[in-house]
Design a protein around this motif. Structure first.
Motif, short mmCIF file in Angstrom:
data_model
loop_
_atom_site.label_atom_id
_atom_site.label_comp_id
_atom_site.label_asym_id
_atom_site.label_seq_id
_atom_site.Cartn_x
_atom_site.Cartn_y
_atom_site.Cartn_z
N GLU A 243 11.24 11.52 -2.65
CA GLU A 243 10.07 11.84 -3.47
C GLU A 243 9.35 13.07 -2.92
OE1 GLU A 243 10.94 8.83 -2.43
OE2 GLU A 243 10.83 7.43 -4.10
N ARG A 244 9.25 13.14 -1.59
CA ARG A 244 8.61 14.29 -0.97
C ARG A 244 9.43 15.56 -1.23
NH1 ARG A 244 4.41 13.55 2.06
NH2 ARG A 244 4.75 15.40 3.35
N GLU B 288 0.83 -1.21 0.00
CA GLU B 288 0.00 0.00 0.00
C GLU B 288 0.87 1.27 0.00
OE1 GLU B 288 -4.07 -1.32 2.34
OE2 GLU B 288 -2.20 -1.22 3.50
N LYS B 289 1.98 1.22 0.73
CA LYS B 289 2.91 2.36 0.74
C LYS B 289 3.45 2.58 -0.66
CE LYS B 289 4.49 2.18 5.50
NZ LYS B 289 5.61 1.89 6.41
N GLU B 290 3.80 1.51 -1.32
CA GLU B 290 4.33 1.62 -2.69
C GLU B 290 3.26 2.19 -3.61
OE1 GLU B 290 6.83 1.41 -6.05
OE2 GLU B 290 7.17 1.64 -3.91
N GLN B 291 2.02 1.77 -3.42
CA GLN B 291 0.91 2.29 -4.23
C GLN B 291 0.76 3.80 -4.01
OE1 GLN B 291 -0.73 0.75 -6.63
NE2 GLN B 291 -1.77 2.68 -7.05
N GLY C 50 0.07 15.45 -4.33
CA GLY C 50 1.13 14.44 -4.21
C GLY C 50 1.68 14.38 -2.80
N LEU C 51 1.88 15.53 -2.19
CA LEU C 51 2.39 15.57 -0.81
C LEU C 51 1.39 14.99 0.18
CD1 LEU C 51 4.12 19.05 -0.92
CD2 LEU C 51 5.25 16.86 -0.42
N ARG C 52 0.11 15.10 -0.14
CA ARG C 52 -0.92 14.56 0.76
C ARG C 52 -0.96 13.03 0.77
NH1 ARG C 52 -5.00 19.06 -1.02
NH2 ARG C 52 -4.54 20.63 0.56
N VAL C 53 -0.47 12.41 -0.31
CA VAL C 53 -0.51 10.94 -0.37
C VAL C 53 0.87 10.30 -0.26
CG1 VAL C 53 -2.66 10.87 -1.68
CG2 VAL C 53 -0.48 10.85 -2.91
N CYS C 54 1.92 11.04 -0.56
CA CYS C 54 3.27 10.46 -0.57
C CYS C 54 3.68 10.07 0.86
CB CYS C 54 4.27 11.45 -1.15
SG CYS C 54 5.91 10.73 -1.41
N PRO C 55 4.06 8.82 1.06
CA PRO C 55 4.44 8.38 2.41
C PRO C 55 5.64 9.17 2.96
CG PRO C 55 4.13 6.49 0.95
CD PRO C 55 4.10 7.73 0.09
N ALA D 192 1.61 9.42 -5.77
CA ALA D 192 2.26 10.73 -5.58
C ALA D 192 3.11 11.07 -6.81
CB ALA D 192 3.12 10.73 -4.33
N ASN D 193 3.78 10.06 -7.35
CA ASN D 193 4.60 10.28 -8.55
C ASN D 193 3.73 10.68 -9.74
OD1 ASN D 193 7.28 10.23 -9.80
ND2 ASN D 193 6.40 8.57 -11.03
#
Length: 195
Positions: free
Chosen positions: A60-61, A15-18, A49-54, A23-24
């Motif tokens: 990535e953030r 799920e984190k990868e998803q 993207g920042l709201r979902v990126c782990p 986000a990407n």
């Protein structure tokens, strides 16, 4: 970010990868919108993207923050642009693009000392970086010139204040001569009565 942290603890690695991939995708959409000149829409995509990126994906953030910072810069929101670039650098201290963007913003807003520090950091990462090399030669004389102007302005204001205080006694700052001692750098003040 606290909400993200709480959500992230419940996510499986898949799920984190998803979320990272989602986000990407927002980042890519933001990049395309920027190329189309839709800067405000691009900001929204990077924010999404920042709201979902782990939080466990700092690089990535960092890219999302730096890209959003660039959009804020284009929109003329320099303070917000600096904050976004700073956040990107906090997440990835060697992120050269964020350092360069922040250095450029600092220079354009007359925060020359901060700009110089960022350019020096770029040179630590890449000693051959052309723009950073030019900046570290260009900025010190600008900083010195600015400091001299500030010093002159401050001395002028002090003289005005001094004259306000001395005027009731029939004196002015012109009655006092300051001479710098070349050996110590200190000042000697001498009184001279006007005739």
């Amino acid at each position: 970010e606290s909400r993200l942290e709480a959500d992230e603890q419940r996510l499986s690695p898949e799920e984190k990868e998803q979320k990272r991939l989602e986000a990407n995708q927002y980042k890519l959409e933001g990049n395309n919108l920027y190329k189309e000149g839709k800067t405000t829409d691009a900001v929204d995509k990077y924010t999404a993207g920042l709201r979902v990126c782990p939080l466990s994906c700092p690089k990535e953030r960092a890219v999302l923050y730096a890209n959003r910072g660039q959009m804020k810069r284009v929109l003329g929101l320099n303070d917000q642009a600096v904050k976004n670039c700073t956040k990107a650098i906090e997440l990835d201290s060697n992120y050269m693009k964020a350092l360069l963007r922040r250095a450029e913003i600092y220079e354009s807003t007359d925060k020359l000392d901060e700009s110089l520090e960022d350019y020096k950091k770029v040179l630590e990462l890449d000693p051959r970086h052309v723009e950073a090399n030019k900046a570290v030669r260009r900025l010190p004389p600008k900083i010195e010139e600015r400091n001299e102007k500030l010093k002159e302005e401050m001395m002028g204001n002090l003289k005005k204040l001094g004259n306000m205080v001395l005027n009731p006694f029939g004196l002015s700052t012109d009655n006092f001569k300051m001479e710098q001692d070349p050996s110590t750098g200190g000042y000697n003040i001498q009184f001279s009565q006007n005739k």
